[in-house]
Design a protein around this motif. Structure first.
Motif, PDB file in Angstrom:
ATOM      1  N   GLY A   1      59.708  73.296  -5.213  1.00 35.51           N
ATOM      2  CA  GLY A   1      60.865  73.363  -4.324  1.00 35.51           C
ATOM      3  C   GLY A   1      60.494  73.787  -2.913  1.00 35.51           C
ATOM      4  O   GLY A   1      59.375  74.224  -2.634  1.00 35.51           O
ATOM      5  N   GLY A   2      61.465  73.649  -2.013  1.00 30.69           N
ATOM      6  CA  GLY A   2      61.209  73.928  -0.610  1.00 30.69           C
ATOM      7  C   GLY A   2      60.988  75.386  -0.275  1.00 30.69           C
ATOM      8  O   GLY A   2      60.139  75.718   0.546  1.00 30.69           O
ATOM      9  N   LEU A   3      61.756  76.279  -0.898  1.00 37.36           N
ATOM     10  CA  LEU A   3      61.616  77.692  -0.575  1.00 37.36           C
ATOM     11  C   LEU A   3      60.227  78.216  -0.927  1.00 37.36           C
ATOM     12  O   LEU A   3      59.599  78.927  -0.147  1.00 37.36           O
ATOM     13  CB  LEU A   3      62.687  78.515  -1.300  1.00 37.36           C
ATOM     14  N   GLU A   4      59.730  77.856  -2.112  1.00 36.08           N
ATOM     15  CA  GLU A   4      58.405  78.297  -2.515  1.00 36.08           C
ATOM     16  C   GLU A   4      57.329  77.644  -1.645  1.00 36.08           C
ATOM     17  O   GLU A   4      56.319  78.283  -1.313  1.00 36.08           O
ATOM     18  CB  GLU A   4      58.161  77.983  -3.991  1.00 36.08           C
ATOM     19  N   ALA A   5      57.541  76.405  -1.267  1.00 34.48           N
ATOM     20  CA  ALA A   5      56.593  75.733  -0.378  1.00 34.48           C
ATOM     21  C   ALA A   5      56.516  76.453   0.970  1.00 34.48           C
ATOM     22  O   ALA A   5      55.422  76.622   1.533  1.00 34.48           O
ATOM     23  CB  ALA A   5      56.995  74.273  -0.182  1.00 34.48           C
ATOM     24  N   ILE A   6      57.669  76.869   1.477  1.00 38.94           N
ATOM     25  CA  ILE A   6      57.683  77.625   2.733  1.00 38.94           C
ATOM     26  C   ILE A   6      56.878  78.911   2.587  1.00 38.94           C
ATOM     27  O   ILE A   6      56.056  79.257   3.438  1.00 38.94           O
ATOM     28  CB  ILE A   6      59.128  77.945   3.164  1.00 38.94           C
ATOM     29  N   ARG A   7      57.111  79.633   1.488  1.00 42.50           N
ATOM     30  CA  ARG A   7      56.387  80.885   1.265  1.00 42.50           C
ATOM     31  C   ARG A   7      54.880  80.675   1.252  1.00 42.50           C
ATOM     32  O   ARG A   7      54.122  81.450   1.845  1.00 42.50           O
ATOM     33  CB  ARG A   7      56.840  81.522  -0.049  1.00 42.50           C
ATOM     34  N   LYS A   8      54.450  79.627   0.558  1.00 48.02           N
ATOM     35  CA  LYS A   8      53.011  79.375   0.427  1.00 48.02           C
ATOM     36  C   LYS A   8      52.396  78.949   1.759  1.00 48.02           C
ATOM     37  O   LYS A   8      51.273  79.350   2.094  1.00 48.02           O
ATOM     38  CB  LYS A   8      52.764  78.313  -0.652  1.00 48.02           C
ATOM     39  N   ILE A   9      53.095  78.140   2.519  1.00 48.36           N
ATOM     40  CA  ILE A   9      52.580  77.726   3.832  1.00 48.36           C
ATOM     41  C   ILE A   9      52.478  78.920   4.768  1.00 48.36           C
ATOM     42  O   ILE A   9      51.460  79.132   5.438  1.00 48.36           O
ATOM     43  CB  ILE A   9      53.477  76.632   4.441  1.00 48.36           C
ATOM     44  N   VAL A  10      53.543  79.731   4.807  1.00 42.14           N
ATOM     45  CA  VAL A  10      53.573  80.874   5.720  1.00 42.14           C
ATOM     46  C   VAL A  10      52.557  81.939   5.312  1.00 42.14           C
ATOM     47  O   VAL A  10      52.008  82.646   6.158  1.00 42.14           O
ATOM     48  CB  VAL A  10      55.001  81.468   5.777  1.00 42.14           C
ATOM     49  N   LYS A  11      52.277  82.037   4.013  1.00 35.39           N
ATOM     50  CA  LYS A  11      51.302  83.038   3.547  1.00 35.39           C
ATOM     51  C   LYS A  11      49.931  82.794   4.156  1.00 35.39           C
ATOM     52  O   LYS A  11      49.227  83.739   4.526  1.00 35.39           O
ATOM     53  CB  LYS A  11      51.214  83.008   2.024  1.00 35.39           C
ATOM     54  N   THR A  12      49.540  81.522   4.239  1.00 33.95           N
ATOM     55  CA  THR A  12      48.226  81.193   4.806  1.00 33.95           C
ATOM     56  C   THR A  12      48.288  80.870   6.295  1.00 33.95           C
ATOM     57  O   THR A  12      47.275  80.941   6.986  1.00 33.95           O
ATOM     58  CB  THR A  12      47.606  79.988   4.059  1.00 33.95           C
ATOM     59  N   SER A  13      49.480  80.519   6.781  1.00 41.95           N
ATOM     60  CA  SER A  13      49.655  80.192   8.208  1.00 41.95           C
ATOM     61  C   SER A  13      50.913  80.884   8.722  1.00 41.95           C
ATOM     62  O   SER A  13      51.980  80.254   8.830  1.00 41.95           O
ATOM     63  CB  SER A  13      49.764  78.673   8.402  1.00 41.95           C
ATOM     64  N   PRO A  14      50.819  82.182   9.030  1.00 44.20           N
ATOM     65  CA  PRO A  14      52.008  82.955   9.423  1.00 44.20           C
ATOM     66  C   PRO A  14      52.758  82.401  10.628  1.00 44.20           C
ATOM     67  O   PRO A  14      53.945  82.665  10.793  1.00 44.20           O
ATOM     68  CB  PRO A  14      51.423  84.346   9.735  1.00 44.20           C
ATOM     69  N   ASP A  15      52.067  81.645  11.475  1.00 42.89           N
ATOM     70  CA  ASP A  15      52.715  81.110  12.676  1.00 42.89           C
ATOM     71  C   ASP A  15      53.300  79.717  12.460  1.00 42.89           C
ATOM     72  O   ASP A  15      53.730  79.067  13.423  1.00 42.89           O
ATOM     73  CB  ASP A  15      51.702  81.051  13.826  1.00 42.89           C
ATOM     74  N   ALA A  16      53.330  79.262  11.220  1.00 47.80           N
ATOM     75  CA  ALA A  16      53.869  77.926  10.941  1.00 47.80           C
ATOM     76  C   ALA A  16      55.317  77.812  11.399  1.00 47.80           C
ATOM     77  O   ALA A  16      56.120  78.721  11.186  1.00 47.80           O
ATOM     78  CB  ALA A  16      53.768  77.628   9.445  1.00 47.80           C
ATOM     79  N   MET A  17      55.619  76.706  12.032  1.00 49.56           N
ATOM     80  CA  MET A  17      56.981  76.424  12.491  1.00 49.56           C
ATOM     81  C   MET A  17      57.667  75.553  11.438  1.00 49.56           C
ATOM     82  O   MET A  17      57.307  74.388  11.266  1.00 49.56           O
ATOM     83  CB  MET A  17      56.951  75.703  13.840  1.00 49.56           C
ATOM     84  N   ILE A  18      58.631  76.116  10.734  1.00 53.66           N
ATOM     85  CA  ILE A  18      59.303  75.387   9.664  1.00 53.66           C
ATOM     86  C   ILE A  18      60.806  75.419   9.882  1.00 53.66           C
ATOM     87  O   ILE A  18      61.403  76.484  10.045  1.00 53.66           O
ATOM     88  CB  ILE A  18      58.969  75.981   8.283  1.00 53.66           C
ATOM     89  N   LEU A  19      61.395  74.236   9.884  1.00 52.59           N
ATOM     90  CA  LEU A  19      62.841  74.075  10.002  1.00 52.59           C
ATOM     91  C   LEU A  19      63.369  73.518   8.690  1.00 52.59           C
ATOM     92  O   LEU A  19      62.881  72.493   8.209  1.00 52.59           O
ATOM     93  CB  LEU A  19      63.176  73.120  11.154  1.00 52.59           C
ATOM     94  N   VAL A  20      64.339  74.170   8.099  1.00 55.64           N
ATOM     95  CA  VAL A  20      64.951  73.681   6.867  1.00 55.64           C
ATOM     96  C   VAL A  20      66.141  72.801   7.210  1.00 55.64           C
ATOM     97  O   VAL A  20      66.959  73.152   8.062  1.00 55.64           O
ATOM     98  CB  VAL A  20      65.406  74.851   5.971  1.00 55.64           C
ATOM     99  N   TYR A  21      66.219  71.647   6.557  1.00 56.25           N
ATOM    100  CA  TYR A  21      67.428  70.831   6.652  1.00 56.25           C
ATOM    101  C   TYR A  21      67.866  70.525   5.231  1.00 56.25           C
ATOM    102  O   TYR A  21      67.083  70.095   4.398  1.00 56.25           O
ATOM    103  CB  TYR A  21      67.212  69.579   7.495  1.00 56.25           C
ATOM    104  N   SER A  22      69.109  70.810   4.924  1.00 60.56           N
ATOM    105  CA  SER A  22      69.547  70.832   3.535  1.00 60.56           C
ATOM    106  C   SER A  22      71.015  70.447   3.421  1.00 60.56           C
ATOM    107  O   SER A  22      71.789  70.560   4.379  1.00 60.56           O
ATOM    108  CB  SER A  22      69.335  72.245   2.966  1.00 60.56           C
ATOM    109  N   ILE A  23      71.380  70.005   2.213  1.00 62.20           N
ATOM    110  CA  ILE A  23      72.799  69.729   1.953  1.00 62.20           C
ATOM    111  C   ILE A  23      73.573  71.030   1.766  1.00 62.20           C
ATOM    112  O   ILE A  23      74.794  71.050   1.832  1.00 62.20           O
ATOM    113  CB  ILE A  23      72.984  68.847   0.703  1.00 62.20           C
ATOM    114  N   HIS A  24      72.863  72.128   1.511  1.00 64.48           N
ATOM    115  CA  HIS A  24      73.531  73.409   1.277  1.00 64.48           C
ATOM    116  C   HIS A  24      74.023  73.999   2.597  1.00 64.48           C
ATOM    117  O   HIS A  24      73.317  73.971   3.604  1.00 64.48           O
ATOM    118  CB  HIS A  24      72.572  74.395   0.607  1.00 64.48           C
TER     119      HIS A  24
END
Length: 217
Positions: free
Chosen positions: A64-87
């Motif tokens: 899922g997206g939330l866990e993917a965000i966590r894993k990316i940010v863990k190794t790349s704290p400066d990652a720029m991530i924008l969520v777009y969702s139906i929620h």
């Protein structure tokens, strides 16, 4: 960062991917637009391509997206991530921010809102569209919430992911396959979730999810 932005677009629906890719390609501020179909693929491509910004859906099979965000940010704290969702519930927005996202927009927002959000986040801003007026911007970095406004806020990140699937009616084996975790692990999460939320059945979990905005009728 170059003058033009390289984007990684993550969504498990090819039609949605194609539509947003076509939209973003019409803006001169954006250069290369790569796509991923899952959170797992997003992590791999992020490491390989090092895009300027990731546009991430959160409701996808696998981790899922939330866990993917966590894993990316863990190794790349400066990652720029924008969520777009139906929620459009503040619960999801706050969870995304806690995971390390820099912005959250609803897929039903005006088309030009996505480009505006990408440019804003890439400039170092936190961007939220107008559907989330009650989001608590102070929730960041998975900090424990000692004064939760809803019972769902008591859940850890992984517990929240499992809770969302339980509330949708998936059983333990289905969640195990969906999240690529062992069945016993999911059973343990389920027990902890029910204890924290004072629920005895998945039906009660669904009612809690509806009350907190995690699910809609």
């Amino acid at each position: 960062m170059s003058n033009k932005l390289n984007i990684l677009l993550v969504d498990d629906h090819e039609v949605v991917q194609a539509g947003f890719k076509m939209l973003l390609s019409s803006y001169e501020q954006f250069d290369r637009i790569d796509t991923a179909n899952s959170g797992e693929e997003a992590i791999q491509l992020y490491r390989k391509l090092q895009p300027d910004i990731v546009v991430m859906d959160i409701s996808m099979p696998g981790i899922g997206g939330l866990e993917a965000i966590r894993k990316i940010v863990k190794t790349s704290p400066d990652a720029m991530i924008l969520v777009y969702s139906i929620h459009d519930s503040a619960v999801y927005t706050e969870r995304a921010l806690q995971a390390g996202a820099r912005g959250f927009i609803n897929k039903n927002s005006a088309a030009n809102c996505l480009a505006e959000a990408i440019l804003s986040v890439s400039a170092g801003n936190i961007f939220l569209d107008k559907v989330q007026p009650t989001v608590n911007l102070s929730v960041r970095n998975e900090k424990e919430n000692t004064n939760p406004s809803t019972p769902v806020e008591l859940l850890s990140p992984k517990e929240f992911d499992v809770f969302c699937l339980l509330a949708k009616g998936l059983n333990g084996h289905e969640i195990s396959a969906n999240m690529c975790l062992g069945y016993k692990t999911i059973a343990n999460y389920s027990t902890r979730i029910k204890n924290k939320l004072n629920a005895n059945t998945t039906v009660e979990l669904t009612h809690i999810a509806l009350a907190s905005g995690v699910l809609k009728v």
